[in-house]
Design a protein around this motif. Sequence first.
Motif, PDB file in Angstrom:
ATOM      1  N   VAL A 178       1.520   9.291 -18.347  1.00 27.89           N
ATOM      2  CA  VAL A 178       2.870   9.409 -17.332  1.00 27.89           C
ATOM      3  C   VAL A 178       2.309   9.389 -15.834  1.00 27.89           C
ATOM      4  CG1 VAL A 178       3.505  10.623 -19.143  1.00 27.89           C
ATOM      5  CG2 VAL A 178       2.206  11.592 -16.886  1.00 27.89           C
ATOM      6  N   PHE A 179       1.582   8.842 -15.478  1.00 27.82           N
ATOM      7  CA  PHE A 179       0.972   8.447 -14.214  1.00 27.82           C
ATOM      8  C   PHE A 179       1.049   7.037 -13.295  1.00 27.82           C
ATOM      9  CE2 PHE A 179      -1.446  13.053 -14.280  1.00 27.82           C
ATOM     10  CZ  PHE A 179      -0.213  14.022 -14.064  1.00 27.82           C
ATOM     11  N   LEU A 180       2.036   6.883 -12.574  1.00 31.84           N
ATOM     12  CA  LEU A 180       1.655   5.764 -12.795  1.00 31.84           C
ATOM     13  C   LEU A 180       1.118   5.010 -11.309  1.00 31.84           C
ATOM     14  CD1 LEU A 180       5.424   5.334 -12.367  1.00 31.84           C
ATOM     15  CD2 LEU A 180       4.166   3.992 -13.626  1.00 31.84           C
ATOM     16  N   TYR A 181       0.385   4.078 -11.067  1.00 31.11           N
ATOM     17  CA  TYR A 181      -0.450   3.164  -9.965  1.00 31.11           C
ATOM     18  C   TYR A 181       0.235   2.035  -9.052  1.00 31.11           C
ATOM     19  CZ  TYR A 181      -2.303   0.002 -13.383  1.00 31.11           C
ATOM     20  OH  TYR A 181      -2.524  -0.913 -14.476  1.00 31.11           O
ATOM     21  N   PRO A 182      -0.523   1.984  -8.143  1.00 30.97           N
ATOM     22  CA  PRO A 182       0.381   0.940  -7.528  1.00 30.97           C
ATOM     23  C   PRO A 182      -0.738  -0.473  -8.517  1.00 30.97           C
ATOM     24  CG  PRO A 182      -1.519   2.310  -6.569  1.00 30.97           C
ATOM     25  CD  PRO A 182      -0.980   2.773  -7.123  1.00 30.97           C
ATOM     26  N   GLU A 183      -0.037  -1.548  -8.827  1.00 26.54           N
ATOM     27  CA  GLU A 183      -0.454  -2.551  -9.230  1.00 26.54           C
ATOM     28  C   GLU A 183      -1.141  -3.610  -7.919  1.00 26.54           C
ATOM     29  OE1 GLU A 183      -0.966  -5.001 -12.330  1.00 26.54           O
ATOM     30  OE2 GLU A 183       0.310  -3.461 -12.021  1.00 26.54           O
ATOM     31  N   GLY A 184      -2.825  -3.819  -8.521  1.00 22.46           N
ATOM     32  CA  GLY A 184      -3.458  -4.312  -7.869  1.00 22.46           C
ATOM     33  C   GLY A 184      -4.551  -3.853  -6.688  1.00 22.46           C
ATOM     34  N   PRO A 189       0.702  -1.133  -0.666  1.00 19.82           N
ATOM     35  CA  PRO A 189       0.359   0.009   0.178  1.00 19.82           C
ATOM     36  C   PRO A 189       0.848   1.696   0.342  1.00 19.82           C
ATOM     37  CG  PRO A 189       0.064  -1.065   2.129  1.00 19.82           C
ATOM     38  CD  PRO A 189       1.077  -1.940   1.216  1.00 19.82           C
ATOM     39  N   ILE A 190       0.427   2.188  -0.394  1.00 23.00           N
ATOM     40  CA  ILE A 190       1.098   4.069  -0.685  1.00 23.00           C
ATOM     41  C   ILE A 190      -0.192   4.338  -0.816  1.00 23.00           C
ATOM     42  CG2 ILE A 190       3.008   2.798  -2.273  1.00 23.00           C
ATOM     43  CD1 ILE A 190       1.852   4.558  -4.457  1.00 23.00           C
ATOM     44  N   GLY A 191       0.629   5.930   0.045  1.00 30.69           N
ATOM     45  CA  GLY A 191      -0.143   7.318   0.632  1.00 30.69           C
ATOM     46  C   GLY A 191       0.205   7.943  -0.103  1.00 30.69           C
ATOM     47  N   ASN A 192       0.056   9.453  -0.281  1.00 26.69           N
ATOM     48  CA  ASN A 192       0.310  10.839   0.094  1.00 26.69           C
ATOM     49  C   ASN A 192       0.825  10.602  -2.000  1.00 26.69           C
ATOM     50  OD1 ASN A 192       0.241  13.161   0.802  1.00 26.69           O
ATOM     51  ND2 ASN A 192       2.478  13.186   1.687  1.00 26.69           N
ATOM     52  N   LEU A 202      -7.818   2.054  -7.340  1.00 26.20           N
ATOM     53  CA  LEU A 202      -7.415   3.185  -7.780  1.00 26.20           C
ATOM     54  C   LEU A 202      -8.539   4.727  -7.204  1.00 26.20           C
ATOM     55  CD1 LEU A 202      -7.364   1.866 -11.722  1.00 26.20           C
ATOM     56  CD2 LEU A 202      -5.620   1.889 -10.192  1.00 26.20           C
ATOM     57  N   ASP A 203      -9.204   4.688  -5.823  1.00 23.24           N
ATOM     58  CA  ASP A 203      -9.810   5.649  -5.814  1.00 23.24           C
ATOM     59  C   ASP A 203      -8.985   5.866  -4.343  1.00 23.24           C
ATOM     60  OD1 ASP A 203     -12.145   5.042  -6.594  1.00 23.24           O
ATOM     61  OD2 ASP A 203     -12.828   3.001  -5.869  1.00 23.24           O
ATOM     62  N   PHE A 204      -7.453   6.534  -4.756  1.00 25.86           N
ATOM     63  CA  PHE A 204      -6.567   6.771  -4.150  1.00 25.86           C
ATOM     64  C   PHE A 204      -6.352   8.889  -3.798  1.00 25.86           C
ATOM     65  CE2 PHE A 204      -3.849   5.317  -7.878  1.00 25.86           C
ATOM     66  CZ  PHE A 204      -3.461   6.345  -7.807  1.00 25.86           C
ATOM     67  N   PRO A 205      -6.167   9.314  -3.642  1.00 28.66           N
ATOM     68  CA  PRO A 205      -6.674  11.272  -4.017  1.00 28.66           C
ATOM     69  C   PRO A 205      -5.087  11.395  -4.497  1.00 28.66           C
ATOM     70  CG  PRO A 205      -6.317  10.688  -1.751  1.00 28.66           C
ATOM     71  CD  PRO A 205      -6.711   9.482  -2.142  1.00 28.66           C
ATOM     72  N   ALA A 206      -4.604  12.344  -5.145  1.00 27.75           N
ATOM     73  CA  ALA A 206      -3.448  12.909  -5.344  1.00 27.75           C
ATOM     74  C   ALA A 206      -3.468  13.819  -6.393  1.00 27.75           C
ATOM     75  CB  ALA A 206      -2.745  11.597  -6.876  1.00 27.75           C
ATOM     76  N   ASN A 229      -9.386  10.727  -7.319  1.00 30.42           N
ATOM     77  CA  ASN A 229      -9.146   9.824  -7.321  1.00 30.42           C
ATOM     78  C   ASN A 229      -8.695   9.023  -8.505  1.00 30.42           C
ATOM     79  OD1 ASN A 229     -11.236   8.836 -10.067  1.00 30.42           O
ATOM     80  ND2 ASN A 229     -12.516   9.159  -8.204  1.00 30.42           N
ATOM     81  N   TYR A 230      -7.499   7.848  -8.965  1.00 33.33           N
ATOM     82  CA  TYR A 230      -6.344   7.322 -10.393  1.00 33.33           C
ATOM     83  C   TYR A 230      -7.390   7.859 -11.424  1.00 33.33           C
ATOM     84  CZ  TYR A 230      -3.577   5.399 -13.486  1.00 33.33           C
ATOM     85  OH  TYR A 230      -2.216   5.546 -14.276  1.00 33.33           O
ATOM     86  N   HIS A 231      -9.071   7.261 -11.514  1.00 36.30           N
ATOM     87  CA  HIS A 231      -9.611   7.741 -12.719  1.00 36.30           C
ATOM     88  C   HIS A 231      -9.895   9.209 -13.281  1.00 36.30           C
ATOM     89  CE1 HIS A 231     -10.443   3.674 -12.758  1.00 36.30           C
ATOM     90  NE2 HIS A 231     -11.187   3.348 -11.402  1.00 36.30           N
TER      91      HIS A 231
END
Length: 619
Positions: free
Chosen positions: A160-166, A43-46, A169-173, A203-205
């Motif tokens: 260009v925007f990477l995302y955490p595999e698996g 998991p990643i954040g921020n 994708l509902d993370f803010p950025a 979210n990532y979407h």
Amino acid sequence: MHAPPTPGAIRRATMPAVFFITSLAGSALPQAPRTSAPLISAPIGNVRYEVTFDSAAAQSGMLKIAMTFDVTGAAPVLLSLPAWTPGAYEISNFAHWVSNFDAQGNGKALTWDKTDYDTWRLQPAGARTVTVSFDYLADTLDNAMAWSRPDFALFNGTNVFLYPEGRSLDFPATVRIKTASGWLVATGMHPVPGNAGLLGERNYHDLVDMPFFIGHFDYDSMMVAGHWARLATYPAGTLASTARDSVWQDIRRMIPTEAAVFQDTPWDNYTTMMIFSPTAPGGSALEHQSSHVGVYTNQLIGSPILASITAHEMFHSWNVKRLRPADMWPYRYDQPLPTPWLWVSEGITDYYADLTMVRGGIVDSSAFLETTSGKIRNVDGSPPVALEDASLSTWVHPTDGTGYLYYPKGSLAGLMLDIMIRDASDNHKSLDLVMRENYTVAYKRGRGFTAADWWGAVSRDAGGRSFTEFNAKYVDGREPYPWNRVLPLAGLRMVSDTLRLARVGLGTTTAPDSSGSLVTQVVPGGAGAAAGVQTGDLLLSVGDVKVSTQDFGPEFRKQYASRDGEDLPIVVRRGGQEMTLTGKVRVVPEVATRVDFDPAASPKALRIRSGILKGTVDQ
């Protein structure tokens, strides 16, 4: 669209047959197999992204990308780059343009490797904050890709925007753009309150659905129907003066006309982003939830084609970006998401682009009929294909020319459904209501629409009439559309005219392409075969007429109607190279069909026709 033989979905590039590829070029690299066991990142954040495009980066044609995030635990972090952009229905593999990848944590270089071609695996080694960086080559003039000049860059978040595999994708950025002094930034992303220059999405979407212009370009805004509209155009000074005023006038007419269909305006601002290039083969655009990016030849400035493409892409902010098939909800970015419903997502969007043009007063009703006639001729001149099959096949770009027919044929299916619903309900209901109902029961409830949603709404609005036969014959089947039965219900009719027409005596069948017309069949013994035309050739010009879409005929006939028998230079692209072949001009009698107003229309049919053209129903 995404849109063609240069990636993407077909989009409007000429009238009256209105097509255009959502994308101008693509790198459809083969998709590498994933490992058998699903990989899941720690998991990643921020999450914070930074994109640098200044004068130095511009000279190298590179975007400088950095991603910083917090890590919990010691497990590997797996970061992936999307393989495609929604709306551009093809695999592009954006990792192809990545170089100089690096990972740092606690001021030290981290160990990393790749699990496949678009996923990087990092070992945090106890670091609580990690920054990865890479260069991204912006060298492809395509609205789904990244492209740069010494004073400008276009890029999409999927590039260009990477995302955490698996992971969800509902993370803010947040995103910060670093650029040269005096350069502008245009995007649909939202500013972060209290943080100058910082942009963010929930979210990532949403994050990757906001393309960027960076650099020196024209940029202005206007309040339209209570919401901000923005217009960004490159190169600066290209769309100016009365031409720019005309585009603004069209936008002011389009937005309220399209919002009326759904009775909702789902964005607080909408950005129309245009790139003009004398080398662009025609017109192509790609939709986003609150913006769209178009790439156009300068010759389209002042043309209704430009307005038509704009209307199409704007309507997508409702239909596709919000209301879309369950097969594509939610989006996945690592694999194709084929659906049999592109005839609704793209084709019916194209029908509403035509309606927007006439309902908004941009063109008159005669132009609407001309556009419709062109689509009928286009479909009739193409290989028979089911709408569902064409929708599914677009991902592999079939060479028989059927992969994009869900645009014109789907548009015509929308017209038929509109007429049949209005006829069955005595003009009290319409296709507008079908769109609105699906928007409410699917998108507003956080899901994609299903066959039961779509056909259920169509049947209810038609007073309970079954559309099982319609679906079997005209959507899942390949039967010709019953124009002589349906058009009179709306005060319209098919008319046949015998004309002496100048023809390119090639003996070929073609299909629309963003750059010209794709040859799908060559008749043995015909003039085309004798000249050396081959299946798969892309027609670029015929004599003095540039082929920007399949329907280049009107201009050709105008110039060559009295030149029967003359040699005719034909420029084609084959295997990436242009060559000139020689055919013959042939002037022949031909029966041409078109849609016209029916002088014997009944009062009910006149009410239906008026309702379609004005966007109204009887109370």
